[in-house]
Design an enzyme around this catalytic site. Structure first.
Site, PDB file in Angstrom:
ATOM      1  N   ARG A  16    -100.867  26.472  79.385  1.00 34.85           N
ATOM      2  CA  ARG A  16    -100.271  25.154  79.552  1.00 34.85           C
ATOM      3  C   ARG A  16    -100.480  24.707  80.998  1.00 34.85           C
ATOM      4  O   ARG A  16    -100.135  25.425  81.926  1.00 34.85           O
ATOM      5  CB  ARG A  16     -98.779  25.218  79.256  1.00 34.85           C
ATOM      6  CG  ARG A  16     -98.122  23.909  79.536  1.00 34.85           C
ATOM      7  CD  ARG A  16     -96.637  23.994  79.399  1.00 34.85           C
ATOM      8  NE  ARG A  16     -96.069  22.692  79.658  1.00 34.85           N
ATOM      9  CZ  ARG A  16     -94.875  22.515  80.214  1.00 34.85           C
ATOM     10  NH1 ARG A  16     -94.145  23.537  80.547  1.00 34.85           N
ATOM     11  NH2 ARG A  16     -94.423  21.296  80.429  1.00 34.85           N
ATOM     12  N   GLU A  54     -94.598  23.732  71.022  1.00 39.58           N
ATOM     13  CA  GLU A  54     -95.705  23.514  71.955  1.00 39.58           C
ATOM     14  C   GLU A  54     -96.643  24.719  71.994  1.00 39.58           C
ATOM     15  O   GLU A  54     -97.848  24.561  72.126  1.00 39.58           O
ATOM     16  CB  GLU A  54     -95.143  23.217  73.350  1.00 39.58           C
ATOM     17  CG  GLU A  54     -94.562  21.808  73.431  1.00 39.58           C
ATOM     18  CD  GLU A  54     -93.577  21.612  74.568  1.00 39.58           C
ATOM     19  OE1 GLU A  54     -92.479  22.216  74.511  1.00 39.58           O
ATOM     20  OE2 GLU A  54     -93.876  20.864  75.502  1.00 39.58           O
ATOM     21  N   HIS A  84     -95.023  15.826  78.443  1.00 41.34           N
ATOM     22  CA  HIS A  84     -94.632  16.371  77.121  1.00 41.34           C
ATOM     23  C   HIS A  84     -95.650  15.989  76.044  1.00 41.34           C
ATOM     24  O   HIS A  84     -95.305  15.922  74.857  1.00 41.34           O
ATOM     25  CB  HIS A  84     -93.263  15.837  76.651  1.00 41.34           C
ATOM     26  CG  HIS A  84     -92.110  16.163  77.546  1.00 41.34           C
ATOM     27  ND1 HIS A  84     -91.242  15.195  78.015  1.00 41.34           N
ATOM     28  CD2 HIS A  84     -91.675  17.325  78.051  1.00 41.34           C
ATOM     29  CE1 HIS A  84     -90.320  15.764  78.772  1.00 41.34           C
ATOM     30  NE2 HIS A  84     -90.555  17.058  78.818  1.00 41.34           N
ATOM     31  N   GLY A 139     -84.343  20.209  72.515  1.00 42.98           N
ATOM     32  CA  GLY A 139     -82.951  20.673  72.441  1.00 42.98           C
ATOM     33  C   GLY A 139     -81.956  19.649  71.927  1.00 42.98           C
ATOM     34  O   GLY A 139     -81.245  19.896  70.946  1.00 42.98           O
ATOM     35  N   ILE A 140     -81.912  18.478  72.552  1.00 48.99           N
ATOM     36  CA  ILE A 140     -80.943  17.457  72.140  1.00 48.99           C
ATOM     37  C   ILE A 140     -81.370  16.819  70.822  1.00 48.99           C
ATOM     38  O   ILE A 140     -80.567  16.640  69.909  1.00 48.99           O
ATOM     39  CB  ILE A 140     -80.799  16.372  73.238  1.00 48.99           C
ATOM     40  CG1 ILE A 140     -80.199  16.993  74.511  1.00 48.99           C
ATOM     41  CG2 ILE A 140     -79.973  15.192  72.754  1.00 48.99           C
ATOM     42  CD1 ILE A 140     -80.180  16.065  75.723  1.00 48.99           C
ATOM     43  N   GLY A 141     -82.661  16.498  70.714  1.00 49.57           N
ATOM     44  CA  GLY A 141     -83.165  15.837  69.504  1.00 49.57           C
ATOM     45  C   GLY A 141     -82.997  16.698  68.258  1.00 49.57           C
ATOM     46  O   GLY A 141     -82.692  16.201  67.179  1.00 49.57           O
ATOM     47  N   GLU A 142     -83.188  18.018  68.417  1.00 46.19           N
ATOM     48  CA  GLU A 142     -83.120  18.909  67.253  1.00 46.19           C
ATOM     49  C   GLU A 142     -81.689  19.309  66.902  1.00 46.19           C
ATOM     50  O   GLU A 142     -81.385  19.587  65.741  1.00 46.19           O
ATOM     51  CB  GLU A 142     -83.938  20.187  67.527  1.00 46.19           C
ATOM     52  CG  GLU A 142     -85.426  19.934  67.603  1.00 46.19           C
ATOM     53  CD  GLU A 142     -86.211  21.116  68.147  1.00 46.19           C
ATOM     54  OE1 GLU A 142     -85.768  22.267  67.972  1.00 46.19           O
ATOM     55  OE2 GLU A 142     -87.267  20.887  68.761  1.00 46.19           O
ATOM     56  N   ASN A 143     -80.821  19.366  67.935  1.00 43.38           N
ATOM     57  CA  ASN A 143     -79.476  19.925  67.710  1.00 43.38           C
ATOM     58  C   ASN A 143     -78.334  18.934  67.862  1.00 43.38           C
ATOM     59  O   ASN A 143     -77.212  19.237  67.453  1.00 43.38           O
ATOM     60  CB  ASN A 143     -79.233  21.080  68.690  1.00 43.38           C
ATOM     61  CG  ASN A 143     -80.283  22.160  68.548  1.00 43.38           C
ATOM     62  OD1 ASN A 143     -80.393  22.762  67.496  1.00 43.38           O
ATOM     63  ND2 ASN A 143     -81.057  22.389  69.598  1.00 43.38           N
ATOM     64  N   ASP A 158     -75.785  19.949  80.683  1.00 48.86           N
ATOM     65  CA  ASP A 158     -75.926  20.259  79.260  1.00 48.86           C
ATOM     66  C   ASP A 158     -75.119  19.245  78.441  1.00 48.86           C
ATOM     67  O   ASP A 158     -73.905  19.109  78.634  1.00 48.86           O
ATOM     68  CB  ASP A 158     -75.423  21.687  79.009  1.00 48.86           C
ATOM     69  CG  ASP A 158     -75.773  22.173  77.616  1.00 48.86           C
ATOM     70  OD1 ASP A 158     -75.501  21.445  76.644  1.00 48.86           O
ATOM     71  OD2 ASP A 158     -76.322  23.286  77.501  1.00 48.86           O
ATOM     72  N   LEU A 159     -75.810  18.568  77.525  1.00 46.28           N
ATOM     73  CA  LEU A 159     -75.140  17.506  76.765  1.00 46.28           C
ATOM     74  C   LEU A 159     -73.917  18.020  75.994  1.00 46.28           C
ATOM     75  O   LEU A 159     -72.942  17.303  75.828  1.00 46.28           O
ATOM     76  CB  LEU A 159     -76.137  16.836  75.800  1.00 46.28           C
ATOM     77  CG  LEU A 159     -75.573  15.662  74.991  1.00 46.28           C
ATOM     78  CD1 LEU A 159     -75.119  14.514  75.895  1.00 46.28           C
ATOM     79  CD2 LEU A 159     -76.585  15.141  73.975  1.00 46.28           C
ATOM     80  N   ASN A 182     -83.906  19.186  78.403  1.00 49.35           N
ATOM     81  CA  ASN A 182     -83.466  19.076  79.801  1.00 49.35           C
ATOM     82  C   ASN A 182     -84.245  17.965  80.484  1.00 49.35           C
ATOM     83  O   ASN A 182     -83.723  17.190  81.262  1.00 49.35           O
ATOM     84  CB  ASN A 182     -83.677  20.397  80.534  1.00 49.35           C
ATOM     85  CG  ASN A 182     -82.574  21.374  80.206  1.00 49.35           C
ATOM     86  OD1 ASN A 182     -81.400  20.998  80.190  1.00 49.35           O
ATOM     87  ND2 ASN A 182     -82.941  22.611  79.938  1.00 49.35           N
ATOM     88  N   ARG A 229     -82.106  14.718  86.026  1.00 46.63           N
ATOM     89  CA  ARG A 229     -82.976  13.658  86.570  1.00 46.63           C
ATOM     90  C   ARG A 229     -82.413  12.285  86.204  1.00 46.63           C
ATOM     91  O   ARG A 229     -81.873  12.111  85.122  1.00 46.63           O
ATOM     92  CB  ARG A 229     -84.397  13.806  86.022  1.00 46.63           C
ATOM     93  CG  ARG A 229     -85.118  14.994  86.597  1.00 46.63           C
ATOM     94  CD  ARG A 229     -86.440  15.242  85.919  1.00 46.63           C
ATOM     95  NE  ARG A 229     -86.455  16.519  85.227  1.00 46.63           N
ATOM     96  CZ  ARG A 229     -87.399  16.925  84.400  1.00 46.63           C
ATOM     97  NH1 ARG A 229     -88.435  16.166  84.155  1.00 46.63           N
ATOM     98  NH2 ARG A 229     -87.319  18.096  83.807  1.00 46.63           N
TER      99      ARG A 229
HETATM  100  P1  ADP Z   1     -86.142  22.157  78.070  1.00 46.38           P
HETATM  101  O1  ADP Z   1     -86.460  20.740  78.384  1.00 46.38           O
HETATM  102  O2  ADP Z   1     -85.668  22.941  79.241  1.00 46.38           O
HETATM  103  O3  ADP Z   1     -87.172  22.867  77.216  1.00 46.38           O
HETATM  104  P2  ADP Z   1     -84.521  22.163  75.647  1.00 46.38           P
HETATM  105  O4  ADP Z   1     -85.475  21.392  74.845  1.00 46.38           O
HETATM  106  O5  ADP Z   1     -84.257  23.578  75.287  1.00 46.38           O
HETATM  107  O6  ADP Z   1     -84.815  22.062  77.194  1.00 46.38           O
HETATM  108  O7  ADP Z   1     -83.124  21.359  75.610  1.00 46.38           O
HETATM  109  C1  ADP Z   1     -81.994  21.864  76.241  1.00 46.38           C
HETATM  110  C2  ADP Z   1     -80.854  20.895  76.066  1.00 46.38           C
HETATM  111  O8  ADP Z   1     -80.588  20.699  74.676  1.00 46.38           O
HETATM  112  C3  ADP Z   1     -79.541  21.438  76.613  1.00 46.38           C
HETATM  113  O9  ADP Z   1     -79.409  21.184  77.961  1.00 46.38           O
HETATM  114  C4  ADP Z   1     -78.526  20.677  75.800  1.00 46.38           C
HETATM  115  O10 ADP Z   1     -78.167  19.498  76.505  1.00 46.38           O
HETATM  116  C5  ADP Z   1     -79.244  20.272  74.539  1.00 46.38           C
HETATM  117  N1  ADP Z   1     -78.614  20.856  73.350  1.00 46.38           N
HETATM  118  C6  ADP Z   1     -78.816  22.063  72.798  1.00 46.38           C
HETATM  119  N2  ADP Z   1     -78.005  22.224  71.732  1.00 46.38           N
HETATM  120  C7  ADP Z   1     -77.284  21.091  71.586  1.00 46.38           C
HETATM  121  C8  ADP Z   1     -76.290  20.630  70.685  1.00 46.38           C
HETATM  122  N3  ADP Z   1     -75.863  21.392  69.689  1.00 46.38           N
HETATM  123  N4  ADP Z   1     -75.779  19.393  70.875  1.00 46.38           N
HETATM  124  C9  ADP Z   1     -76.197  18.613  71.870  1.00 46.38           C
HETATM  125  N5  ADP Z   1     -77.140  18.992  72.766  1.00 46.38           N
HETATM  126  C10 ADP Z   1     -77.677  20.202  72.632  1.00 46.38           C
END
Ligand code: ADP
Length: 399
Positions: A91, A383, A180, A330-334, A282-283, A211, A241
Site C-alpha cells: 500500500r 483494502e 482511501h 468503522g463508523i459506516g459498518e458499525n 471515537d464516535l 478514524n 481531523r
Molecule cells: P481507521 O480509519 O483507523 O482504519 P476504522 O475504520 O477502524 O478506522 O474506524 C474506527 C472508528 O469506527 C472508531 O474510532 C469508532 O469511532 C468507529 N466505530 C467502531 N464501532 C462503532 C460503533 N459500534 N458505533 C459507532 N462507531 C463505531
C-alpha cells in the site's frame, strides 16, 4: 497462489498472507514501535489464537525479515518455504498524478514514488522503506504498488482544481488528489456485484467513515469527485481531523502561533470529534456522552451527521442523481444509530430505510426498503483483498 500484502507506517507494519484460490486470509499481523524501544509483533495464523512477542526491531528490514521467518515457522507459519510466495503487494499512500493505477515495481516506479514524497512527507517514505526492505530480502520476487490516490485520478478538472491561481496547480501541484481510493473502488464494485448490476450503469456515493473519513461520487465505476483533497484533513469531521474549514482560519492561526507544525497539529490531531467534544475521537464515546446530555458531544455528533448529509446531497446534485449509497469502514459498518440518523434525515431525496435491516454490524446488507428511490447498503471494506487482487493481476500481466 499466495500473496503477501504489506502496509507500512512510519513505525508500524501490517501484513496479511492471502491464498488467492478462494481468497482466504491464511495469516495476518501487526508490528508496532519499529525503531522505538518496546517493539513487538502480534501474529495470527487463521484458526489459532494471536501470538504476541516483544522483539527489538531497529528498522523495517528487521521487521520484514522476522515476518517472513514467522510465515515459514513450522508451528505459527503457513508456508513451507518462501518460494511459495508469488508476489508482494504494497500500500502506497500517494501516487500524485504519476500513478493512475497499480503497477509492478521497477527502478523507475521507485523513483516515481520518491518524486511524490513532497506531497506525502510522512507516509510515502514509510511505505518506501517497506518496499525497499522486501526488494532487499526477497530479490527476484515481484512487488506491486497500490496507491490510495489512484482511483481518484479519473476526476475531471472541475472536481480536482481548487479555486487558487492556476500556477499553484502547475508549479506546486496543489490540487485535489483524494484518498482511501482502494476502499472506495472496492466497495463500489462490490455493491454493483451484490445488486447484480453493471457498475457502468450506476451512480454510487461511497461513504468511507473511520478514524479518517472520505466520501466519493462514483459515476459509471469512475471516481468523479471526493471529499478529501490535497491532504487528508478536508471533507467531513473525523476522529481528530477538522474536515472543511475556512482558509482564513489557517491564516489566522499561523499569524497567532507562527508555527506551521503547531497549526498542523491543531487541524490533524486536536480537532474533529475529539476537539469539538473534548471527550474522545471515537464516535462510540461521543454518542454515549451525547446521550447522557453532554452538549459538546452532541454538537460533534451533529457536525458529522450534517457533513455526511451535505456530501451525499451535493454529490447527488453533481452526478445528476444517485442510485446507491454505500457505508463502509468503522463508523459506516458499525454505527447503527449514526446510519439511521443520516438516512432518516434524507427522506426528501427518496431515501427510505428499514430500521430492522439497518440493525447490523460489519456485514453486507441492503438496508433501504424495496420502494426506496435510492438503494442504501453496508459493504465492509477489504483494502488488503483489493491490494492482493491488483498484485495478482499486475504480477501475472508481467509474466
Ligand atoms: P481507521 O480509519 O483507523 O482504519 P476504522 O475504520 O477502524 O478506522 O474506524 C474506527 C472508528 O469506527 C472508531 O474510532 C469508532 O469511532 C468507529 N466505530 C467502531 N464501532 C462503532 C460503533 N459500534 N458505533 C459507532 N462507531 C463505531
Amino acid at each position: 497462489m499466495k500473496i503477501l500484502v504489506l502496509n507500512c507506517g512510519s513505525s508500524s507494519l501490517k501484513y496479511q498472507l492471502i491464498e488467492m484460490d478462494g481468497e482466504k486470509v491464511l495469516a495476518k499481523g501487526l508490528v508496532e514501535r519499529i525503531g522505538i524501544e518496546g517493539s513487538r509483533i502480534k501474529h495470527t495464523k487463521t484458526g489459532m489464537d494471536a501470538v504476541t512477542r516483544e522483539v527489538p526491531f531497529p528498522n523495517h528490514s528487521a521487521a520484514i525479515k522476522y515476518v517472513l521467518d514467522i510465515l515459514v515457522d513450522p508451528e505459527l507459519g503457513v508456508l513451507k518455504n518462501l518460494d511459495e510466495l508469488y508476489a508482494t503487494g504494497h500500500r502506497i499512500v500517494h501516487g500524485g498524478e504519476k500513478f493512475t493505477k497499480s503497477v509492478l515495481v521497477t527502478p523507475e516506479v521507485v523513483k516515481g514514488i520518491e518524486e511524490v514524497i513532497p506531497l506525502a512527507p510522512l507516509h510515502n517514505p514509510a511505505n518506501l522503506q517497506g518496499l525497499k526492505a522486501v526488494m532487499d530480502v526477497l530479490p527476484g520476487k515481484p512487488n506491486v504498488v497500490v496507491f490510495d490516490t489512484a482511483f481518484h485520478q479519473t476526476m475531471p478538472p472541475k472536481a480536482f482544481i481548487y479555486g487558487t491561481p492556476y500556477d499553484c496547480y502547475e508549479k506546486d501541484r496543489v490540487r485535489r488528489y483524494g484518498f482511501h481510493g482502494t476502499s472506495h473502488g472496492y466497495v463500489a464494485h462490490r455493491a454493483a456485484e451484490i445488486l447484480g448490476k453493471d457498475i457502468k450503469d450506476l451512480k454510487i456515493i461511497t461513504c468511507h467513515l473511520g478514524n479518517g473519513s472520505s466520501i466519493t461520487a462514483v459515476d459509471g465505476g469512475k471516481s468523479v469527485d471526493t471529499s478529501m483533497g490535497y491532504g487528508t484533513a478536508e471533507g467531513v469531521l473525523m476522529g481528530t481531523r477538522s474536515g472543511n474549514i475556512d482558509p482564513s482560519v489557517m491564516i489566522y492561526l499561523m499569524e497567532r502561533y507562527g508555527d506551521a507544525q503547531k497549526v498542523s497539529d491543531i487541524v490533524h490531531k486536536q480537532a474533529g470529534l475529539l476537539g469539538v467534544s473534548g471527550i474522545s475521537s471515537d464516535l462510540r464515546d461521543v454518542e454515549e456522552a451525547a446521550a447522557n446530555g453532554n452538549e459538546r458531544a452532541k454538537i460533534a455528533q451533529d457536525i458529522l451527521i450534517t457533513g455526511v448529509k451535505k456530501y451525499i446531497g451535493s454529490f447527488a446534485a453533481e452526478m445528476g442523481g444517485v442510485d446507491v449509497v454505500v457505508f463502509t469502514a468503522g463508523i459506516g459498518e458499525n454505527g447503527i444509530g449514526f446510519r439511521k440518523e443520516v438516512c432518516e434525515q434524507m427522506e426528501f431525496m427518496g431515501i427510505k430505510i428499514d430500521p430492522e435491516k439497518n440493525n447490523c454490524r460489519g456485514k453486507e446488507v441492503i438496508f433501504s426498503t424495496p420502494d426506496s428511490k435510492v438503494t442504501v447498503m453496508v459493504v465492509p471494506t477489504d483494502e488488503e483483498m483489493a491490494i492482493a487482487r491488483d498484485t495478482k493481476r499486475c504480477a501475472e500481466e508481467a509474466k
